[in-house]
Write an enzyme that holds these catalytic residues in place. Sequence first.
Site, PDB file in Angstrom:
ATOM      1  N   TYR A  22     -21.243  23.585   3.499  1.00  0.00           N
ATOM      2  CA  TYR A  22     -21.758  22.241   3.177  1.00  0.00           C
ATOM      3  C   TYR A  22     -20.765  21.171   3.637  1.00  0.00           C
ATOM      4  CZ  TYR A  22     -23.733  18.502   0.224  1.00  0.00           C
ATOM      5  OH  TYR A  22     -24.292  17.332  -0.249  1.00  0.00           O
ATOM      6  N   GLU A  77     -18.099  21.255   5.658  1.00  0.00           N
ATOM      7  CA  GLU A  77     -17.837  21.188   7.096  1.00  0.00           C
ATOM      8  C   GLU A  77     -19.110  20.835   7.866  1.00  0.00           C
ATOM      9  OE1 GLU A  77     -15.027  21.016   8.453  1.00  0.00           O
ATOM     10  OE2 GLU A  77     -13.663  21.851   6.977  1.00  0.00           O
ATOM     11  N   LYS A 128     -21.396  18.843   6.856  1.00  0.00           N
ATOM     12  CA  LYS A 128     -21.540  17.382   6.740  1.00  0.00           C
ATOM     13  C   LYS A 128     -20.495  16.656   7.593  1.00  0.00           C
ATOM     14  CE  LYS A 128     -24.853  16.793   3.577  1.00  0.00           C
ATOM     15  NZ  LYS A 128     -26.083  16.024   3.830  1.00  0.00           N
ATOM     16  N   ASN A 184     -27.804  20.317 -15.880  1.00  0.00           N
ATOM     17  CA  ASN A 184     -27.416  21.467 -16.711  1.00  0.00           C
ATOM     18  C   ASN A 184     -27.245  21.068 -18.163  1.00  0.00           C
ATOM     19  OD1 ASN A 184     -27.199  23.749 -15.232  1.00  0.00           O
ATOM     20  ND2 ASN A 184     -24.988  23.965 -15.487  1.00  0.00           N
ATOM     21  N   TYR A 192     -17.046  24.127 -17.280  1.00  0.00           N
ATOM     22  CA  TYR A 192     -16.222  24.944 -16.394  1.00  0.00           C
ATOM     23  C   TYR A 192     -14.800  24.393 -16.404  1.00  0.00           C
ATOM     24  CZ  TYR A 192     -20.583  26.980 -15.013  1.00  0.00           C
ATOM     25  OH  TYR A 192     -21.788  27.628 -15.051  1.00  0.00           O
ATOM     26  N   THR A 242     -12.555  15.227 -13.588  1.00  0.00           N
ATOM     27  CA  THR A 242     -13.365  14.007 -13.679  1.00  0.00           C
ATOM     28  C   THR A 242     -14.388  13.931 -12.552  1.00  0.00           C
ATOM     29  OG1 THR A 242     -11.829  12.722 -12.339  1.00  0.00           O
ATOM     30  CG2 THR A 242     -11.482  12.696 -14.736  1.00  0.00           C
ATOM     31  N   ASP A 274     -13.450  24.079  -6.522  1.00  0.00           N
ATOM     32  CA  ASP A 274     -14.058  22.968  -7.247  1.00  0.00           C
ATOM     33  C   ASP A 274     -13.032  21.836  -7.334  1.00  0.00           C
ATOM     34  OD1 ASP A 274     -16.514  22.314  -8.588  1.00  0.00           O
ATOM     35  OD2 ASP A 274     -15.337  22.120 -10.425  1.00  0.00           O
ATOM     36  N   PRO A 275     -13.356  20.651  -6.811  1.00  0.00           N
ATOM     37  CA  PRO A 275     -12.353  19.581  -6.848  1.00  0.00           C
ATOM     38  C   PRO A 275     -12.067  19.122  -8.276  1.00  0.00           C
ATOM     39  CG  PRO A 275     -14.419  18.788  -5.915  1.00  0.00           C
ATOM     40  CD  PRO A 275     -14.603  20.244  -6.180  1.00  0.00           C
ATOM     41  N   ARG A 302     -12.593  13.214  -8.446  1.00  0.00           N
ATOM     42  CA  ARG A 302     -13.392  12.602  -7.386  1.00  0.00           C
ATOM     43  C   ARG A 302     -13.790  11.212  -7.859  1.00  0.00           C
ATOM     44  NH1 ARG A 302     -16.737  15.655  -4.498  1.00  0.00           N
ATOM     45  NH2 ARG A 302     -15.325  17.117  -3.595  1.00  0.00           N
TER      46      ARG A 302
HETATM   47  N1  LIG Z   1     -27.540  14.373  -5.166  1.00  0.00           N
HETATM   48  C1  LIG Z   1     -26.271  14.113  -4.917  1.00  0.00           C
HETATM   49  O1  LIG Z   1     -25.474  13.914  -5.862  1.00  0.00           O
HETATM   50  C2  LIG Z   1     -25.763  14.027  -3.502  1.00  0.00           C
HETATM   51  C3  LIG Z   1     -24.397  13.749  -3.296  1.00  0.00           C
HETATM   52  C4  LIG Z   1     -23.927  13.680  -2.000  1.00  0.00           C
HETATM   53  C5  LIG Z   1     -24.786  13.836  -0.928  1.00  0.00           C
HETATM   54  N2  LIG Z   1     -26.085  14.090  -1.148  1.00  0.00           N
HETATM   55  C6  LIG Z   1     -26.947  14.298   0.034  1.00  0.00           C
HETATM   56  O2  LIG Z   1     -28.164  13.591  -0.096  1.00  0.00           O
HETATM   57  C7  LIG Z   1     -29.235  14.339   0.476  1.00  0.00           C
HETATM   58  C8  LIG Z   1     -30.332  14.542  -0.547  1.00  0.00           C
HETATM   59  O3  LIG Z   1     -29.809  15.224  -1.673  1.00  0.00           O
HETATM   60  P1  LIG Z   1     -30.697  15.579  -2.953  1.00  0.00           P
HETATM   61  O4  LIG Z   1     -29.827  15.522  -4.128  1.00  0.00           O
HETATM   62  O5  LIG Z   1     -31.950  14.795  -2.930  1.00  0.00           O
HETATM   63  O6  LIG Z   1     -30.978  17.123  -2.661  1.00  0.00           O
HETATM   64  P2  LIG Z   1     -32.319  17.939  -2.711  1.00  0.00           P
HETATM   65  O7  LIG Z   1     -31.945  19.374  -2.519  1.00  0.00           O
HETATM   66  O8  LIG Z   1     -33.129  17.574  -3.893  1.00  0.00           O
HETATM   67  O9  LIG Z   1     -33.087  17.414  -1.417  1.00  0.00           O
HETATM   68  C9  LIG Z   1     -32.863  17.907  -0.127  1.00  0.00           C
HETATM   69  C10 LIG Z   1     -34.209  18.004   0.579  1.00  0.00           C
HETATM   70  O10 LIG Z   1     -34.005  18.493   1.909  1.00  0.00           O
HETATM   71  C11 LIG Z   1     -34.962  19.504   2.173  1.00  0.00           C
HETATM   72  N3  LIG Z   1     -34.417  20.392   3.195  1.00  0.00           N
HETATM   73  C12 LIG Z   1     -33.332  21.205   3.109  1.00  0.00           C
HETATM   74  N4  LIG Z   1     -33.133  21.849   4.272  1.00  0.00           N
HETATM   75  C13 LIG Z   1     -34.101  21.416   5.121  1.00  0.00           C
HETATM   76  C14 LIG Z   1     -34.434  21.717   6.458  1.00  0.00           C
HETATM   77  N5  LIG Z   1     -33.736  22.601   7.176  1.00  0.00           N
HETATM   78  N6  LIG Z   1     -35.508  21.094   7.016  1.00  0.00           N
HETATM   79  C15 LIG Z   1     -36.245  20.208   6.305  1.00  0.00           C
HETATM   80  N7  LIG Z   1     -35.981  19.890   5.025  1.00  0.00           N
HETATM   81  C16 LIG Z   1     -34.920  20.491   4.443  1.00  0.00           C
HETATM   82  C17 LIG Z   1     -35.176  20.176   0.828  1.00  0.00           C
HETATM   83  O11 LIG Z   1     -36.383  20.909   0.761  1.00  0.00           O
HETATM   84  C18 LIG Z   1     -35.165  18.978  -0.107  1.00  0.00           C
HETATM   85  O12 LIG Z   1     -36.427  18.388  -0.226  1.00  0.00           O
HETATM   86  C19 LIG Z   1     -28.634  15.660   0.956  1.00  0.00           C
HETATM   87  O13 LIG Z   1     -28.363  15.559   2.348  1.00  0.00           O
HETATM   88  C20 LIG Z   1     -27.346  15.758   0.190  1.00  0.00           C
HETATM   89  O14 LIG Z   1     -26.370  16.488   0.897  1.00  0.00           O
HETATM   90  C21 LIG Z   1     -26.598  14.199  -2.406  1.00  0.00           C
END
Ligand SMILES: NC(=O)c1ccc[n+]([C@@H]2O[C@H](COP(=O)([O-])OP(=O)(O)OC[C@H]3O[C@@H](n4cnc5c(N)ncnc54)[C@H](O)[C@@H]3O)[C@@H](O)[C@H]2O)c1
Length: 324
Positions: free
Chosen positions: A139, A141, A143, A184, A198, A204, A266-267, A270
């Site tokens: 995840y 790397e 990103k 959770n 955990y 934090t 686990d950090p 943050r």
């Molecule tokens: N929620 C958070 O706290 C958080 C924090 C940092 C970054 N993000 C980023 O924000 C974005 C959305 O996060 P979220 O919390 O809504 O997560 P989420 O898992 O609810 O949503 C991700 C969506 O992407 C879809 N998806 C995954 N792989 C796919 C693929 N190969 N093709 C098409 N669709 C695909 C999933 O089905 C899902 O609908 C993500 O990129 C995540 O990395 C979220």
Amino acid sequence: MTGGAGFIGSHLSDRLLAEGHHVVCLDNFFTGRRANLEHLLDNAGFEVMHHDVCEPMFVEVDQIYNLACPASPVHYQYNPVKTVKSNVMGTLNMLVLAKRVGARILQASTSEIYGDPTVHPQPETYWGNVNTTGPRACYDEGKRVAETLMSDYHREDHVDIRIARIFNTYGPRMAENDGRVVSNFIVQALRGQELTLYGTGEQTRSFCYVDDLVDGLVRLMNAEGRTEPVNLGNPVEFTIKELAEEVVKVVGGETRVTYRPLPEDDPTQRQPDITRAREWLGWEPRIQLADGLVRTVDYFRQRLARRNRAALSRVDQGGSPLLD
Ligand SMILES: NC(=O)c1ccc[n+]([C@@H]2O[C@H](COP(=O)([O-])OP(=O)(O)OC[C@H]3O[C@@H](n4cnc5c(N)ncnc54)[C@H](O)[C@@H]3O)[C@@H](O)[C@H]2O)c1
């Protein structure tokens, strides 16, 4: 938008449709849920396509929000190679599309690119401290490479990019069993179970309510010339123990906790430095944790009640309540 059926994507769809945009939502429904979009399906401005971003896509759009990627460790570690592919090939495919149709593209990056940070709070100029071979690397790397691809397409091909580094976000429509701490705790508290902490619970996190985050994403997308990464998150820091207490305050009852060992990598700390978001976008979170938790608890309470009703009606029909 990619990943539109997920937690953040569904709220972003709500916001864009309310502003009168036409939204095309691409999702492979790995972690996304149709229930997140049910209320939008009759909207003439909304289209859903079952599509995996690892495959190319051709569609006429003027803005792309690239959110497709499972966001919680349980889901992104389920198939780590696929997580890398969704980040790398998915972002590449969306950049090819952006270049082809001249669309502006915003990448949903993450605070995870900072790894276990040695600088606190983290400004965008901090390069991070990431384990490249650990279980979170698919995840983190993935990103990081996505940010690199975005920056290279901007430098080489003048694609108009935006990079949002999203910190912990919570709110209604979060997945229920994905190990993320807010959902959770809420589900455990609503079920009258002990809350699982955990480590010592002293690590934090900062928690941003989803409406604030979506507002930041839209502001960043529409800010002219802001092609450098921007942190979007709530700088108010809570220990995980404090979060547990807040959740119990909202749900009611007593705080009962069990302690488990901290997962690998686990950090411990943050917290976003949001100076850039304040200066460039005039953005900062407005919703306090206590208010956001009330709305989120309300959502989960209704969701669990619906689930219980469905299970009961199965029992009435001679089925098992456990099939849900
Ligand atoms: N929620 C958070 O706290 C958080 C924090 C940092 C970054 N993000 C980023 O924000 C974005 C959305 O996060 P979220 O919390 O809504 O997560 P989420 O898992 O609810 O949503 C991700 C969506 O992407 C879809 N998806 C995954 N792989 C796919 C693929 N190969 N093709 C098409 N669709 C695909 C999933 O089905 C899902 O609908 C993500 O990129 C995540 O990395 C979220």
